[in-house]
Design a protein around this motif. Structure first.
Motif, PDB file in Angstrom:
ATOM      1  N   TYR A 120      -2.652  -0.743  -2.825  1.00  0.00           N
ATOM      2  CA  TYR A 120      -3.491   0.441  -2.668  1.00  0.00           C
ATOM      3  C   TYR A 120      -2.650   1.679  -2.957  1.00  0.00           C
ATOM      4  O   TYR A 120      -1.547   1.845  -2.422  1.00  0.00           O
ATOM      5  N   VAL A 121      -3.193   2.551  -3.815  1.00  0.00           N
ATOM      6  CA  VAL A 121      -2.538   3.815  -4.126  1.00  0.00           C
ATOM      7  C   VAL A 121      -3.570   4.917  -3.981  1.00  0.00           C
ATOM      8  O   VAL A 121      -4.651   4.853  -4.569  1.00  0.00           O
ATOM      9  N   GLY A 122      -3.274   5.948  -3.166  1.00  0.00           N
ATOM     10  CA  GLY A 122      -4.220   7.045  -2.971  1.00  0.00           C
ATOM     11  C   GLY A 122      -3.824   7.878  -1.770  1.00  0.00           C
ATOM     12  O   GLY A 122      -2.645   8.129  -1.531  1.00  0.00           O
ATOM     13  N   ASN A 123      -4.831   8.308  -1.000  1.00  0.00           N
ATOM     14  CA  ASN A 123      -4.560   9.009   0.242  1.00  0.00           C
ATOM     15  C   ASN A 123      -5.359   8.356   1.355  1.00  0.00           C
ATOM     16  O   ASN A 123      -5.960   7.304   1.162  1.00  0.00           O
ATOM     17  N   GLU A 124      -5.397   8.961   2.510  1.00  0.00           N
ATOM     18  CA  GLU A 124      -6.080   8.340   3.637  1.00  0.00           C
ATOM     19  C   GLU A 124      -7.581   8.260   3.428  1.00  0.00           C
ATOM     20  O   GLU A 124      -8.259   7.445   4.047  1.00  0.00           O
ATOM     21  N   VAL A 125      -8.104   9.107   2.549  1.00  0.00           N
ATOM     22  CA  VAL A 125      -9.548   9.213   2.371  1.00  0.00           C
ATOM     23  C   VAL A 125     -10.042   8.402   1.179  1.00  0.00           C
ATOM     24  O   VAL A 125     -11.032   7.686   1.248  1.00  0.00           O
ATOM     25  N   GLU A 126      -9.322   8.502   0.069  1.00  0.00           N
ATOM     26  CA  GLU A 126      -9.773   7.783  -1.120  1.00  0.00           C
ATOM     27  C   GLU A 126      -8.583   7.362  -1.964  1.00  0.00           C
ATOM     28  O   GLU A 126      -7.495   7.931  -1.891  1.00  0.00           O
ATOM     29  N   ALA A 167       0.842  -1.199   0.000  1.00  0.00           N
ATOM     30  CA  ALA A 167       0.000   0.000   0.000  1.00  0.00           C
ATOM     31  C   ALA A 167       0.875   1.247   0.000  1.00  0.00           C
ATOM     32  O   ALA A 167       1.927   1.289   0.639  1.00  0.00           O
ATOM     33  N   VAL A 168       0.411   2.272  -0.732  1.00  0.00           N
ATOM     34  CA  VAL A 168       1.072   3.581  -0.761  1.00  0.00           C
ATOM     35  C   VAL A 168      -0.019   4.636  -0.700  1.00  0.00           C
ATOM     36  O   VAL A 168      -0.950   4.606  -1.511  1.00  0.00           O
ATOM     37  N   TRP A 169       0.069   5.565   0.279  1.00  0.00           N
ATOM     38  CA  TRP A 169      -0.914   6.635   0.305  1.00  0.00           C
ATOM     39  C   TRP A 169      -0.305   7.919   0.856  1.00  0.00           C
ATOM     40  O   TRP A 169       0.666   7.891   1.614  1.00  0.00           O
ATOM     41  N   ASP A 170      -0.874   9.033   0.423  1.00  0.00           N
ATOM     42  CA  ASP A 170      -0.443  10.342   0.893  1.00  0.00           C
ATOM     43  C   ASP A 170      -1.192  10.706   2.160  1.00  0.00           C
ATOM     44  O   ASP A 170      -2.390  10.413   2.294  1.00  0.00           O
ATOM     45  N   ASP A 171      -0.509  11.334   3.078  1.00  0.00           N
ATOM     46  CA  ASP A 171      -1.118  11.742   4.338  1.00  0.00           C
ATOM     47  C   ASP A 171      -2.172  12.813   4.077  1.00  0.00           C
ATOM     48  O   ASP A 171      -1.923  13.784   3.362  1.00  0.00           O
ATOM     49  N   ALA A 172      -3.353  12.647   4.645  1.00  0.00           N
ATOM     50  CA  ALA A 172      -4.441  13.600   4.400  1.00  0.00           C
ATOM     51  C   ALA A 172      -4.147  14.966   5.016  1.00  0.00           C
ATOM     52  O   ALA A 172      -4.611  16.000   4.523  1.00  0.00           O
ATOM     53  N   MET A 173      -3.358  15.015   6.089  1.00  0.00           N
ATOM     54  CA  MET A 173      -3.071  16.269   6.769  1.00  0.00           C
ATOM     55  C   MET A 173      -1.795  16.933   6.263  1.00  0.00           C
ATOM     56  O   MET A 173      -1.640  18.146   6.330  1.00  0.00           O
ATOM     57  N   ASP A 174      -0.862  16.118   5.779  1.00  0.00           N
ATOM     58  CA  ASP A 174       0.431  16.629   5.309  1.00  0.00           C
ATOM     59  C   ASP A 174       0.702  16.048   3.932  1.00  0.00           C
ATOM     60  O   ASP A 174       1.149  14.907   3.790  1.00  0.00           O
ATOM     61  N   ALA A 175       0.409  16.826   2.894  1.00  0.00           N
ATOM     62  CA  ALA A 175       0.513  16.326   1.524  1.00  0.00           C
ATOM     63  C   ALA A 175       1.926  15.918   1.163  1.00  0.00           C
ATOM     64  O   ALA A 175       2.150  15.147   0.214  1.00  0.00           O
ATOM     65  N   ALA A 176       2.917  16.412   1.891  1.00  0.00           N
ATOM     66  CA  ALA A 176       4.304  16.084   1.584  1.00  0.00           C
ATOM     67  C   ALA A 176       4.724  14.753   2.209  1.00  0.00           C
ATOM     68  O   ALA A 176       5.827  14.272   1.945  1.00  0.00           O
ATOM     69  N   ASP A 231      -5.260   4.385  13.816  1.00  0.00           N
ATOM     70  CA  ASP A 231      -5.164   4.997  12.494  1.00  0.00           C
ATOM     71  C   ASP A 231      -6.198   4.362  11.562  1.00  0.00           C
ATOM     72  O   ASP A 231      -6.101   3.178  11.223  1.00  0.00           O
ATOM     73  N   PRO A 232      -7.213   5.118  11.108  1.00  0.00           N
ATOM     74  CA  PRO A 232      -8.253   4.526  10.250  1.00  0.00           C
ATOM     75  C   PRO A 232      -7.707   4.026   8.923  1.00  0.00           C
ATOM     76  O   PRO A 232      -8.224   3.062   8.361  1.00  0.00           O
ATOM     77  N   ALA A 233      -6.663   4.671   8.392  1.00  0.00           N
ATOM     78  CA  ALA A 233      -6.090   4.214   7.127  1.00  0.00           C
ATOM     79  C   ALA A 233      -5.443   2.846   7.288  1.00  0.00           C
ATOM     80  O   ALA A 233      -5.586   1.963   6.431  1.00  0.00           O
ATOM     81  N   VAL A 234      -4.728   2.655   8.390  1.00  0.00           N
ATOM     82  CA  VAL A 234      -4.107   1.360   8.658  1.00  0.00           C
ATOM     83  C   VAL A 234      -5.178   0.309   8.920  1.00  0.00           C
ATOM     84  O   VAL A 234      -5.080  -0.830   8.458  1.00  0.00           O
ATOM     85  N   ARG A 235      -6.231   0.683   9.642  1.00  0.00           N
ATOM     86  CA  ARG A 235      -7.318  -0.256   9.911  1.00  0.00           C
ATOM     87  C   ARG A 235      -7.968  -0.712   8.609  1.00  0.00           C
ATOM     88  O   ARG A 235      -8.245  -1.896   8.413  1.00  0.00           O
ATOM     89  N   SER A 236      -8.216   0.219   7.688  1.00  0.00           N
ATOM     90  CA  SER A 236      -8.804  -0.123   6.391  1.00  0.00           C
ATOM     91  C   SER A 236      -7.872  -1.032   5.597  1.00  0.00           C
ATOM     92  O   SER A 236      -8.315  -2.001   4.958  1.00  0.00           O
TER      93      SER A 236
END
Length: 601
Positions: free
Chosen positions: A570-576, A504-513, A548-553
């Protein structure tokens, strides 16, 4: 049988069940809307010879609700946990309707735990009009005890008007439907409406003796369905009881139970005669899948002049002089007739950029060649543009080999280039761009790198002081000497882990960097005595407190894909985002884990 001889109990996870009798253990799994008590006629008839356990499936009887988006593995996991609780290593499974699907899932998921399988009134590959009707019923489910829905169900099961001889059985079924938890019923029925194809490509790997029995008048679990399942199962039998409908277990209990016990006796006698441990075909497939291979599309022209093709990784060279190669195709594959009678075939070794083509040719798409550019080779076989290499062959020999045919081809022409080949291992595509070395070299500062580490069906967690659970993770992949990195954190706890494929790879929803990257891997059980280390069985991960909801998902997806042995990234961010399959399943025909050489497309 008096009710006093039946013991109603609850397992630690809340599962309700009935137990009676002694002898060889048998687990009974009811259908949607019923509960364990629906098996009373069978319990009464079998308790003198069998240790009979009847389970309340999730959402029914005394058992807790299933997840909102439940799948068959949730129900199978519940049953396996009950067997563990009762200390039963191996049982005969008897399932009715939805219960038959759950029983099949158990037998495929844990074949060593199952001695025999009986599927009563099971559904399989519903025809379109019947599938649509079931989906509409699922969508139209009303509130608790919906009288109209119950009346319609009773009419389907027993007839309208109900024959006098079936009035007691109909009353028993009606009482169960009126008392079932409405939410549990709805969640289970929605799964039942879509699960008729869940085992379509897996029944060939069913290792246990299996009886598929239904009634001649069952319009929803038809004789044709049972016959199809029996043909696919290597040790399958089909029995159709004349004049019986869907609820034949309570409408004609003596007839049904006699057939069940005769089959169990037959299976026991056969097992004793064979002498030797059962062969775990699913585990064998997983072991074969450990061999890293390339991916090919095998093509030919059939007798009508149409191009045909399938995805395979069972390709190898045979001889340099003469130049011979081979590939395998399953005898049950749709294209078996075309390839086994053709004058030749071509093997197209796929490039890294051709994953989509691999998925299409592994499916049952009507016009697979519309998705690729191709040209005819020297022998007339289709050669796919962009392939790393192609071998244009004449048919040298067709060899019969168990459930497959081996196509040995004499190479008449070939070509190759320097493109990066596509790989395949353990149910996933492999490309150099996913390497850990590339991550270490190119990951931005602050990238969180974590791992889902398995040990004998359990996942490694760290338990915090607050009682929540965390996966191993750190800043970057790092080295053992870097205390903030993943490898450093593992080394600090004396944990020896082997990282495998990217998961899985995702961008942090709070910190885009900031980016989160997680791998799959394995781990040896640590002996450091660290009190925070926990190993949790995969089927119990859903019960954990994970902040962490992203880790739980991600872990929810992991448990599902681990059961199916088919993984994606998985590729995306914490939300989608999206799960990009590494071994993309077609809607009704997934690529098998282990070798793609099944050639069943």
């Amino acid at each position: 049988m008096a009710d006093a001889t039946m013991i109603r109990s609850k397992a630690p996870d809340g599962t309700g069940f009935i137990r009676a009798g002694s002898g060889a253990p048998v687990l009974l799994i009811h259908g949607v809307g019923m509960d364990a008590a629906i098996w009373q006629p069978q319990i009464a008839a079998m308790q003198d010879r069998f240790d009979v356990i009847a389970i309340d499936m999730l959402g029914h009887g005394a058992s807790p609700l299933p997840p909102e988006d439940a799948d068959l593995s949730d129900f199978a996991g519940q049953a396996i946990r009950l067997l563990d609780h009762l200390g039963l290593d191996r049982v005969a499974l008897i399932g009715h309707s939805m219960g038959a699907l759950v029983a099949q899932e158990i037998a495929l998921r844990a074949p060593a735990r199952v001695g025999a399988l009986v599927c009563l009134n099971a559904v399989f590959r519903r025809p379109p009009e019947l599938a649509q009707a079931v989906r509409e019923r699922a969508a139209a489910l009303g509130g608790p005890g919906d009288p109209a829905a119950i009346a319609a169900t009773i009419a389907r099961w027993f007839g309208n008007p109900i024959p006098p001889a079936l009035s007691d059985a109909a009353a028993t079924a009606r009482a169960a439907l009126e008392s079932v938890d409405a939410e549990g019923y709805a969640r289970t029925y929605r799964l039942f409406a879509s699960a008729d194809t869940a085992h379509a490509d897996r029944l060939a790997y069913l290792t246990v003796p299996a009886l598929f029995m239904t009634g001649s008048e069952d319009r929803n679990s038809t004789p044709a369905m049972s016959a199809a399942m029996a043909r696919l199962a290597p040790s399958g039998q089909c029995v159709v009881l004349s004049g019986e409908k869907h609820m034949m277990t309570i409408a004609s209990p003596q007839k049904v139970t006699r057939r069940i016990t005769d089959f169990l006796d037959q299976s026991k006698a056969s097992a004793s005669a064979e002498a030797g441990p059962p062969f775990d075909a699913m585990e064998f497939r997983r072991a074969l899948g450990s061999f890293l291979t390339g991916v090919t599309i095998v093509t030919t022209i059939d007798e009508t002049g149409d191009a045909r093709g399938f995805t395979a990784n069972s390709f190898t060279s045979v001889s340099l002089d003469p130049p011979l190669v081979l590939v395998c195709i399953a005898k049950k594959a749709l294209g078996h007739q075309a390839f086994s009678t053709s004058r030749g075939f071509a093997i197209n070794i796929l490039a890294e950029a051709q994953k989509a083509a691999s998925g299409i040719f592994a499916s049952k798409a009507a016009d697979k060649f519309a998705s690729v550019a191709w040209q005819s080779g020297q022998t007339g076989n289709p050669l796919i543009d962009g392939s790393v290499a192609v071998f244009d062959c004449g048919m040298e020999q067709l060899v019969d080999a168990g459930d497959h045919s081996i196509l040995i081809g004499r190479v008449h022409d070939f070509s190759h280039n320097g493109a990066q080949p596509l790989g395949y291992c353990r149910g996933a595509y492999v490309t150099p761009g996913l390497s850990q070395e590339a991550l270490a070299a190119a990951a931005p500062p602050g990238t969180e790198v974590g791992a889902i580490l398995e040990n004998e069906g359990r996942v490694l967690f760290f338990e915090t002081a607050e009682g929540s659970y965390q996966l191993p993770a750190g800043r970057g992949l790092g080295a053992a000497s870097d205390a903030s990195s993943l490898r450093g954190k593992l080394a600090a706890r004396a944990i020896e882990a082997d990282l495998g494929f990217l998961y899985a790879v995702w961008d942090d929803a709070m910190d885009a960097a900031r980016t989160h990257v997680y791998y799959r891997g394995t781990v040896d059980a640590p002996v450091s005595g660290d009190g925070q280390i926990r190993f949790v069985e995969i089927e119990r991960i859903a019960e954990l407190k994970i902040a962490d909801p992203a880790v739980r998902s991600m872990l929810t997806r992991y448990a599902r894909e681990r059961a199916e042995d088919t993984f994606g990234v998985y590729v995306g961010n914490e939300v989608e985002g999206e799960v990009r399959p590494l071994a993309r399943p077609a809607p009704s025909s997934p690529i098998h884990s282990g070798p793609i050489h099944s050639g069943q497309r």
